[in-house]
Design an enzyme around this catalytic site. Structure first.
Site, PDB file in Angstrom:
ATOM      1  CE1 TYR A 141      -3.684   2.267  -0.047  1.00 20.26           C
ATOM      2  CE2 TYR A 141      -3.665   2.353   2.348  1.00 20.26           C
ATOM      3  CZ  TYR A 141      -4.193   2.755   1.149  1.00 20.26           C
ATOM      4  OH  TYR A 141      -5.238   3.652   1.127  1.00 20.26           O
ATOM      5  CB  SER A 142       3.854   2.394  -0.249  1.00 21.17           C
ATOM      6  OG  SER A 142       4.594   1.205  -0.478  1.00 21.17           O
ATOM      7  N   GLY A 180       6.647   1.016  10.385  1.00 21.13           N
ATOM      8  CA  GLY A 180       5.409   1.125   9.613  1.00 21.13           C
ATOM      9  C   GLY A 180       5.365   0.031   8.573  1.00 21.13           C
ATOM     10  N   GLY A 182       3.266  -2.123   7.448  1.00 17.90           N
ATOM     11  CA  GLY A 182       2.109  -2.512   6.651  1.00 17.90           C
ATOM     12  C   GLY A 182       1.720  -3.950   6.916  1.00 17.90           C
ATOM     13  CD1 TRP A 183      -2.371  -6.266   6.021  1.00 17.75           C
ATOM     14  CD2 TRP A 183      -1.902  -4.608   4.607  1.00 17.75           C
ATOM     15  NE1 TRP A 183      -3.458  -5.414   5.998  1.00 17.75           N
ATOM     16  CE2 TRP A 183      -3.200  -4.388   5.141  1.00 17.75           C
ATOM     17  CE3 TRP A 183      -1.394  -3.675   3.696  1.00 17.75           C
ATOM     18  CZ2 TRP A 183      -3.992  -3.293   4.790  1.00 17.75           C
ATOM     19  CZ3 TRP A 183      -2.180  -2.575   3.346  1.00 17.75           C
ATOM     20  CH2 TRP A 183      -3.455  -2.400   3.886  1.00 17.75           C
ATOM     21  CB  THR A 202       2.164  -1.835  12.142  1.00 12.06           C
ATOM     22  OG1 THR A 202       1.008  -1.137  11.662  1.00 12.06           O
ATOM     23  CG2 THR A 202       1.714  -3.132  12.789  1.00 12.06           C
ATOM     24  CG  LEU A 203       1.207   2.922  15.851  1.00  9.61           C
ATOM     25  CD1 LEU A 203       0.999   4.434  15.915  1.00  9.61           C
ATOM     26  CD2 LEU A 203       1.446   2.366  17.251  1.00  9.61           C
ATOM     27  CB  CYS A 363      -8.339  13.909  -5.149  1.00  4.20           C
ATOM     28  SG  CYS A 363      -8.180  13.224  -3.504  1.00  4.20           S
TER      29      CYS A 363
END
Length: 417
Positions: A141-142, A180, A182-183, A202-203, A363
């Protein structure tokens, strides 16, 4: 109100073909007629008035609520026309909300531990099935790294992991901190391909559980471990530190803490790589619609806000790479995949949520394609001389890793599965 609409849009829409139909039924066309025609319709006078006086917030809300209907083209086409204008800006009669947001920008992105955890949960603890509708098989997700224009999203995300691993110069047995995580995709890649011992933090409850399960499924629980913890609460020493797509949630007021913590955790001969969305221009503010509905507490930094904090932490910047349109292509692929599974998304949430998510992806894509959004990859070290003298090593290491990847046949999950 129609007169105000004409004055504003005649002034700013100079290129393209943009048609607006008001709730009263009057039709106005703006631009020079070039390119594909885009047409929208307001269903209420209130929605038109709200968008005119606070477009940064109310345009997205009107689309979510269905009071702004795109009748020709897509919402992405609408945003492309708006962002493509050379003089497009907040209209003079909407200066007050924009000024107030600028004045209180530090408060909006103030992220102490409790608020940071809440902000992360707002976006990343959504139903995991939502993300499976549009992400690649590894759920990256980046920003992907497109080595060619015809490369698939899955291959480009694999290339991103390979590119970051090459910049980290990871040796077998090296300890790596993934801030951070992610998965867990990058952490698992570094464990499998580079032979590293990776700690991912991660949080997000959802990401933490999924990352742990993936390590268990691959038999990598000894080499890739995951913790639900704030970066400020980590102790120890690591040979390498990597952070991908997390720095956008730190907030300017905490940049000094972030980099001083990296310096504290990094070994004397260590290397760190930060991958973050950034601005090609000067510092600004977070779009209020994004801050309210998508990434509360988030902020996209200018390079001029990041480099001084790295210097103050006594880290050395050893390499900076700017990825220009890679995220635009990533977001385009996500948007197309998401819209292909629109009905599944509506079953998970509702129609308003789906319009919100579509607007977010559109956007964001246009901010990278037409605006000043880019991606920074900043490599740092504590001391000179621990990295090769030229950048040739990156390509050599990528080639080596590509060869190792050929021996792994983990099946990819298609979008929606």
């Amino acid at each position: 109100m129609d007169r105000l609409l004409r004055v504003f849009l005649r002034r700013f829409i100079r290129r393209g073909s943009f048609t607006v139909t008001t709730a009263a039924g009057s039709i106005h066309t703006f631009g020079d007629g070039s390119g594909p025609r885009v047409a929208v319709r307001f269903t209420t006078h209130r929605a038109l008035r709200a968008v005119l006086f606070d477009p940064e917030m109310k345009l997205g809300e009107a689309y979510m609520d269905g009071t702004l209907v795109v009748e020709q083209g897509s919402v992405a086409d609408v945003l492309a026309i708006l962002l493509r204008q050379e003089r497009f800006a907040v209209p003079y009669f909407a200066w007050l909300p924009h000024f107030l947001r600028y004045l209180f920008r530090r408060l909006q992105q103030f992220n102490p531990r409790s608020r940071a955890r809440h902000n992360v949960a707002h976006h990343y603890d959504l139903d995991g099935r939502l993300y499976s509708l549009f992400l690649d098989g590894d759920q990256q997700y980046s920003c992907a790294y497109f080595e060619s224009s015809c490369q698939s999203l899955d291959d480009a995300q694999l290339a991103k992991k390979r590119h970051l691993a090459a910049k980290l110069c990871v040796k077998p047995g090296a300890t790596v901190l993934d801030i951070g995580c992610g998965w867990g995709g990058l952490a698992l890649y570094l464990a499998e391909m580079a032979g590293a011992r990776v700690s991912g933090i991660t949080l997000s409850q959802e990401q933490y559980r999924r990352a742990q399960n993936r390590a268990l499924e691959r038999g990598l629980t000894q080499d890739a471990t995951f913790r639900l913890v704030d970066y400020r609460d980590i102790d120890g020493r690591f040979d390498r530190i990597v952070s991908v797509g997390m720095f956008e949630h730190v907030g300017v007021s905490f940049y000094d803490r972030f980099f001083s913590k990296c310096a504290e955790l990094l070994a004397e001969d260590g290397v760190a790589v930060l991958h973050t969305i950034g601005r090609s221009g000067p510092p600004g503010i977070t779009n209020p619609w994004i801050a309210k509905y998508v990434f509360p507490g988030g902020y996209i930094p200018a390079l001029s806000e990041v480099l001084p904090e790295i210097e103050r932490a006594q880290l050395i910047v050893t390499d900076v790479e700017i990825l220009q349109l890679h995220y635009a292509e990533t977001l385009k692929a996500w948007r197309e995949r998401f819209l292909a599974h629109r009905e599944e998304a509506e079953r998970l949430y509702d129609r308003r949520f789906v319009r919100m998510w579509e607007f977010y992806l559109a956007c964001s894509e246009m901010a990278f394609r037409e605006g000043d959004m880019v991606v920074f990859q900043i490599q740092m070290a504590k001391r000179k001389g621990h990295l090769p003298a030229t950048r040739d090593y990156i390509a050599r290491e990528e080639a080596r890793l590509r060869g190792l990847e050929a021996g792994y046949t983990t099946p990819l999950r298609l979008a929606g599965e």
